[in-house]
Design a protein around this motif. Structure first.
Motif, PDB file in Angstrom:
ATOM      1  N   THR A 206       0.838  -1.199   0.000  1.00 47.31           N
ATOM      2  CA  THR A 206       0.000   0.000   0.000  1.00 47.31           C
ATOM      3  C   THR A 206       0.875   1.252   0.000  1.00 47.31           C
ATOM      4  OG1 THR A 206      -1.615  -1.210   1.313  1.00 47.31           O
ATOM      5  CG2 THR A 206      -1.893   1.177   1.209  1.00 47.31           C
ATOM      6  N   TRP A 207       1.890   1.229   0.847  1.00 44.63           N
ATOM      7  CA  TRP A 207       2.770   2.393   0.925  1.00 44.63           C
ATOM      8  C   TRP A 207       3.428   2.663  -0.421  1.00 44.63           C
ATOM      9  CZ3 TRP A 207       7.693   4.084   0.100  1.00 44.63           C
ATOM     10  CH2 TRP A 207       8.021   5.333   0.667  1.00 44.63           C
ATOM     11  N   LEU A 208       3.920   1.591  -1.048  1.00 47.30           N
ATOM     12  CA  LEU A 208       4.631   1.725  -2.317  1.00 47.30           C
ATOM     13  C   LEU A 208       3.716   2.304  -3.403  1.00 47.30           C
ATOM     14  CD1 LEU A 208       7.510   1.063  -3.246  1.00 47.30           C
ATOM     15  CD2 LEU A 208       6.649  -1.124  -4.101  1.00 47.30           C
ATOM     16  N   ILE A 209       2.515   1.792  -3.483  1.00 45.69           N
ATOM     17  CA  ILE A 209       1.565   2.283  -4.494  1.00 45.69           C
ATOM     18  C   ILE A 209       1.253   3.755  -4.251  1.00 45.69           C
ATOM     19  CG2 ILE A 209      -0.814   2.108  -5.337  1.00 45.69           C
ATOM     20  CD1 ILE A 209      -0.584  -0.957  -4.816  1.00 45.69           C
ATOM     21  N   MET A 210       0.985   4.100  -2.994  1.00 48.40           N
ATOM     22  CA  MET A 210       0.640   5.486  -2.672  1.00 48.40           C
ATOM     23  C   MET A 210       1.836   6.411  -2.904  1.00 48.40           C
ATOM     24  SD  MET A 210      -2.464   5.331  -1.722  1.00 48.40           S
ATOM     25  CE  MET A 210      -2.873   6.784  -0.784  1.00 48.40           C
ATOM     26  N   HIS A 211       3.006   5.972  -2.465  1.00 51.35           N
ATOM     27  CA  HIS A 211       4.170   6.853  -2.527  1.00 51.35           C
ATOM     28  C   HIS A 211       4.693   7.026  -3.957  1.00 51.35           C
ATOM     29  CE1 HIS A 211       7.562   9.086  -0.949  1.00 51.35           C
ATOM     30  NE2 HIS A 211       8.328   8.399  -1.779  1.00 51.35           N
ATOM     31  N   VAL A 212       4.884   5.914  -4.640  1.00 51.43           N
ATOM     32  CA  VAL A 212       5.386   5.998  -6.021  1.00 51.43           C
ATOM     33  C   VAL A 212       4.317   6.633  -6.923  1.00 51.43           C
ATOM     34  CG1 VAL A 212       6.169   4.655  -8.023  1.00 51.43           C
ATOM     35  CG2 VAL A 212       6.961   4.046  -5.732  1.00 51.43           C
ATOM     36  N   GLY A 213       3.050   6.302  -6.633  1.00 54.66           N
ATOM     37  CA  GLY A 213       1.953   6.806  -7.467  1.00 54.66           C
ATOM     38  C   GLY A 213       1.643   8.277  -7.234  1.00 54.66           C
ATOM     39  N   ARG A 214       2.045   8.811  -6.082  1.00 55.88           N
ATOM     40  CA  ARG A 214       1.733  10.226  -5.807  1.00 55.88           C
ATOM     41  C   ARG A 214       2.991  11.060  -5.582  1.00 55.88           C
ATOM     42  NH1 ARG A 214      -3.627   9.886  -1.984  1.00 55.88           N
ATOM     43  NH2 ARG A 214      -4.929   8.823  -3.512  1.00 55.88           N
ATOM     44  N   GLU A 215       3.616  10.897  -4.401  1.00 50.91           N
ATOM     45  CA  GLU A 215       4.762  11.771  -4.069  1.00 50.91           C
ATOM     46  C   GLU A 215       5.868  11.710  -5.122  1.00 50.91           C
ATOM     47  OE1 GLU A 215       3.444  10.251  -1.129  1.00 50.91           O
ATOM     48  OE2 GLU A 215       4.046  11.499   0.594  1.00 50.91           O
ATOM     49  N   ASP A 216       6.239  10.488  -5.521  1.00 53.36           N
ATOM     50  CA  ASP A 216       7.333  10.377  -6.490  1.00 53.36           C
ATOM     51  C   ASP A 216       6.943  10.963  -7.851  1.00 53.36           C
ATOM     52  OD1 ASP A 216       8.866   9.219  -4.541  1.00 53.36           O
ATOM     53  OD2 ASP A 216       8.788   7.182  -5.367  1.00 53.36           O
ATOM     54  N   GLN A 217       5.638  10.926  -8.164  1.00 50.03           N
ATOM     55  CA  GLN A 217       5.198  11.478  -9.447  1.00 50.03           C
ATOM     56  C   GLN A 217       5.444  12.983  -9.529  1.00 50.03           C
ATOM     57  OE1 GLN A 217       4.393   9.564 -12.080  1.00 50.03           O
ATOM     58  NE2 GLN A 217       5.012   8.023 -10.572  1.00 50.03           N
ATOM     59  N   ARG A 218       5.441  13.627  -8.370  1.00 45.74           N
ATOM     60  CA  ARG A 218       5.687  15.082  -8.368  1.00 45.74           C
ATOM     61  C   ARG A 218       7.113  15.399  -8.820  1.00 45.74           C
ATOM     62  NH1 ARG A 218       2.846  15.219  -3.085  1.00 45.74           N
ATOM     63  NH2 ARG A 218       0.653  15.231  -3.677  1.00 45.74           N
ATOM     64  N   ILE A 219       8.035  14.474  -8.552  1.00 43.15           N
ATOM     65  CA  ILE A 219       9.409  14.665  -9.052  1.00 43.15           C
ATOM     66  C   ILE A 219       9.379  14.625 -10.576  1.00 43.15           C
ATOM     67  CG2 ILE A 219      11.807  13.879  -8.901  1.00 43.15           C
ATOM     68  CD1 ILE A 219      10.931  12.161  -6.455  1.00 43.15           C
ATOM     69  N   GLY A 220       8.613  13.670 -11.110  1.00 41.82           N
ATOM     70  CA  GLY A 220       8.476  13.545 -12.565  1.00 41.82           C
ATOM     71  C   GLY A 220       7.876  14.800 -13.187  1.00 41.82           C
ATOM     72  N   GLU A 221       6.858  15.338 -12.507  1.00 41.88           N
ATOM     73  CA  GLU A 221       6.231  16.571 -13.004  1.00 41.88           C
ATOM     74  C   GLU A 221       7.254  17.711 -13.019  1.00 41.88           C
ATOM     75  OE1 GLU A 221       2.821  17.170 -10.435  1.00 41.88           O
ATOM     76  OE2 GLU A 221       2.044  15.208 -11.079  1.00 41.88           O
ATOM     77  N   PHE A 222       8.075  17.744 -11.985  1.00 39.16           N
ATOM     78  CA  PHE A 222       9.092  18.803 -11.912  1.00 39.16           C
ATOM     79  C   PHE A 222      10.115  18.639 -13.037  1.00 39.16           C
ATOM     80  CE2 PHE A 222      13.107  20.616 -10.316  1.00 39.16           C
ATOM     81  CZ  PHE A 222      12.685  21.924 -10.084  1.00 39.16           C
ATOM     82  N   ILE A 223      10.556  17.404 -13.263  1.00 38.29           N
ATOM     83  CA  ILE A 223      11.522  17.141 -14.333  1.00 38.29           C
ATOM     84  C   ILE A 223      10.931  17.584 -15.680  1.00 38.29           C
ATOM     85  CG2 ILE A 223      12.690  15.320 -15.676  1.00 38.29           C
ATOM     86  CD1 ILE A 223      13.031  13.777 -12.986  1.00 38.29           C
ATOM     87  N   ARG A 224       9.682  17.248 -15.896  1.00 33.72           N
ATOM     88  CA  ARG A 224       9.041  17.639 -17.168  1.00 33.72           C
ATOM     89  C   ARG A 224       8.894  19.156 -17.257  1.00 33.72           C
ATOM     90  NH1 ARG A 224       6.425  12.759 -16.138  1.00 33.72           N
ATOM     91  NH2 ARG A 224       4.693  13.716 -15.033  1.00 33.72           N
ATOM     92  N   SER A 225       8.589  19.784 -16.141  1.00 30.44           N
ATOM     93  CA  SER A 225       8.428  21.247 -16.162  1.00 30.44           C
ATOM     94  C   SER A 225       9.769  21.942 -16.450  1.00 30.44           C
ATOM     95  CB  SER A 225       7.847  21.746 -14.831  1.00 30.44           C
ATOM     96  OG  SER A 225       8.872  21.807 -13.847  1.00 30.44           O
ATOM     97  N   GLN A 226      10.876  21.243 -16.144  1.00 36.92           N
ATOM     98  CA  GLN A 226      12.198  21.786 -16.413  1.00 36.92           C
ATOM     99  C   GLN A 226      12.651  21.424 -17.827  1.00 36.92           C
ATOM    100  OE1 GLN A 226      14.016  23.645 -13.768  1.00 36.92           O
ATOM    101  NE2 GLN A 226      11.840  23.603 -13.288  1.00 36.92           N
ATOM    102  N   GLY A 227      11.813  20.676 -18.514  1.00 35.87           N
ATOM    103  CA  GLY A 227      12.056  20.402 -19.918  1.00 35.87           C
ATOM    104  C   GLY A 227      12.847  19.144 -20.221  1.00 35.87           C
ATOM    105  N   GLY A 228      12.742  18.123 -19.377  1.00 37.82           N
ATOM    106  CA  GLY A 228      13.317  16.894 -19.898  1.00 37.82           C
ATOM    107  C   GLY A 228      13.738  15.806 -18.939  1.00 37.82           C
ATOM    108  N   GLN A 229      14.472  14.918 -19.531  1.00 35.36           N
ATOM    109  CA  GLN A 229      14.932  13.688 -18.880  1.00 35.36           C
ATOM    110  C   GLN A 229      16.123  13.946 -17.984  1.00 35.36           C
ATOM    111  OE1 GLN A 229      14.928   9.999 -20.480  1.00 35.36           O
ATOM    112  NE2 GLN A 229      12.755  10.362 -20.732  1.00 35.36           N
ATOM    113  N   GLN A 230      16.279  13.090 -17.003  1.00 35.64           N
ATOM    114  CA  GLN A 230      17.465  13.169 -16.152  1.00 35.64           C
ATOM    115  C   GLN A 230      18.372  12.011 -16.456  1.00 35.64           C
ATOM    116  OE1 GLN A 230      18.729  15.367 -13.946  1.00 35.64           O
ATOM    117  NE2 GLN A 230      17.232  16.689 -14.892  1.00 35.64           N
TER     118      GLN A 230
END
Ligand SMILES: [Fe+2]
Ligand SMILES: [Fe+2]
Length: 138
Positions: free
Chosen positions: A114-138
């Motif tokens: 449950t923790w993994l689904i919630m954390h990867v599915g939500r909190e970690d996704q915000r990192i992805g949104e930030f990476i995309r907002s900065q224009g790309g892949q890491q």
């Protein structure tokens, strides 16, 4: 359990997430399988050992990535990681003191998934949104 849309755009972090989901799924399978508990105990123990180490590695790598890209939520995110690391540590300690029992391990396996689904599915996704907002892949 892993889903392609969990990708955040960092090859290292995405492959670690994939591995974590695979391991937790096999942990749950080992816990739920038919047959004598004693016979499944080895795999349960091995997976727990792996999780303890891998979670630390993953959290460190993920926090390093956040630092590298200047992610604004790093402090809050690191606190969430620390709380979960502590939860795993306490469980491992309880098991050491009281021994493995099926019910306790089942409860823990469900909690980790449950923790993994919630954390990867939500909190970690915000990192992805930030990476995309900065224009790309890491
Ligand atoms: Fe993560
Ligand atoms: Fe995270």
């Amino acid at each position: 359990m892993w889903k392609e849309h969990y990708r955040i755009g960092s090859e290292l972090i995405d492959s670690q997430h994939h591995e974590l989901f695979d391991r937790v799924a096999s942990f749950i399978r080992a816990v739920q399988e038919e047959g004598a508990w004693e016979e499944r105990l080895d795999q349960v123990q091995a997976t727990l050992e792996f999780m303890k180490e891998y979670v630390v590695i993953h959290f460190n790598d993920e926090e390093a990535l956040q630092r590298e890209i200047g992610y604004p939520g790093l402090e809050k995110h690191a606190a969430v990681h620390a709380a979960f690391r502590e939860e795993i540590r306490q469980f491992a300690q309880r098991v050491e003191e009281e021994g493995f029992d099926e019910e306790k391990v089942q409860e823990f396996a469900a909690r980790v998934m449950t923790w993994l689904i919630m954390h990867v599915g939500r909190e970690d996704q915000r990192i992805g949104e930030f990476i995309r907002s900065q224009g790309g892949q890491q």
